[in-house]
Design a protein around this motif. Structure first.
Motif: not given
Length: 156
Positions: A26-45
């Motif tokens: 139902d939407g992105p749960r995890s991956g890699v995205a920019d945060v303040d212009g730098a690549a970061h992992y993101f995860q929501n459980d």
């Protein structure tokens, strides 16, 4: 599906690129995205709060990890193209394991990078999508804008 936006306008409005989507529910749960212009992992459980106010654990992704994530994403995206063209069966998905040796190798190489550290930031994501094919070798068609979450670090 979310409303689509022009990429230039998304950047102007503070949205950042999503490089890799590792999980969707139902939407992105995890991956890699920019945060303040730098690549970061993101995860929501927290599957109970999918869109809107869901907090994500966010932590930096190294240049090397991002390259490996993009390589694995490209393997998946090429499989998805074949799948959508009906030239590849669902049971040939590289994520099943034992299907694509390099995909499996990348899973092993990336496992430690994908673990949120105790000091991961908590941010709330707002997602927007551009009008392209969803899964492309170059990346996904969604963008994200981050704002501070309720808590500063992950409780473990």
């Amino acid at each position: 599906m979310a409303e689509t936006w022009d990429e230039r306008q998304l950047i102007t409005d503070g949205f950042e690129r999503v490089h890799v989507e590792s999980e969707w529910y139902d939407g992105p749960r995890s991956g890699v995205a920019d945060v303040d212009g730098a690549a970061h992992y993101f995860q929501n459980d927290d599957y109970a709060d999918i869109n809107g106010a869901a907090e994500y654990r966010v932590w930096p992704a190294s240049v090397e990890a991002l390259a490996l994530e993009r390589e694995q994403w490209a393997i998946y995206a090429r499989w998805n193209e074949r799948h959508e063209a009906r030239t590849s069966a669902p049971d040939s998905h590289p994520g099943i394991g034992g299907i694509d040796a390099r995909y499996d190798e990348l899973n092993a190489l990336l496992a430690s990078h994908r673990q949120a550290p105790a000091d991961a930031r908590r941010l709330v994501a707002q997602w927007q999508f551009v009008a392209d094919r969803r899964y492309q070798v170059e990346g996904v068609n969604c963008w994200v804008r981050w704002r501070p979450g309720q808590t500063a670090v992950v409780e473990q």
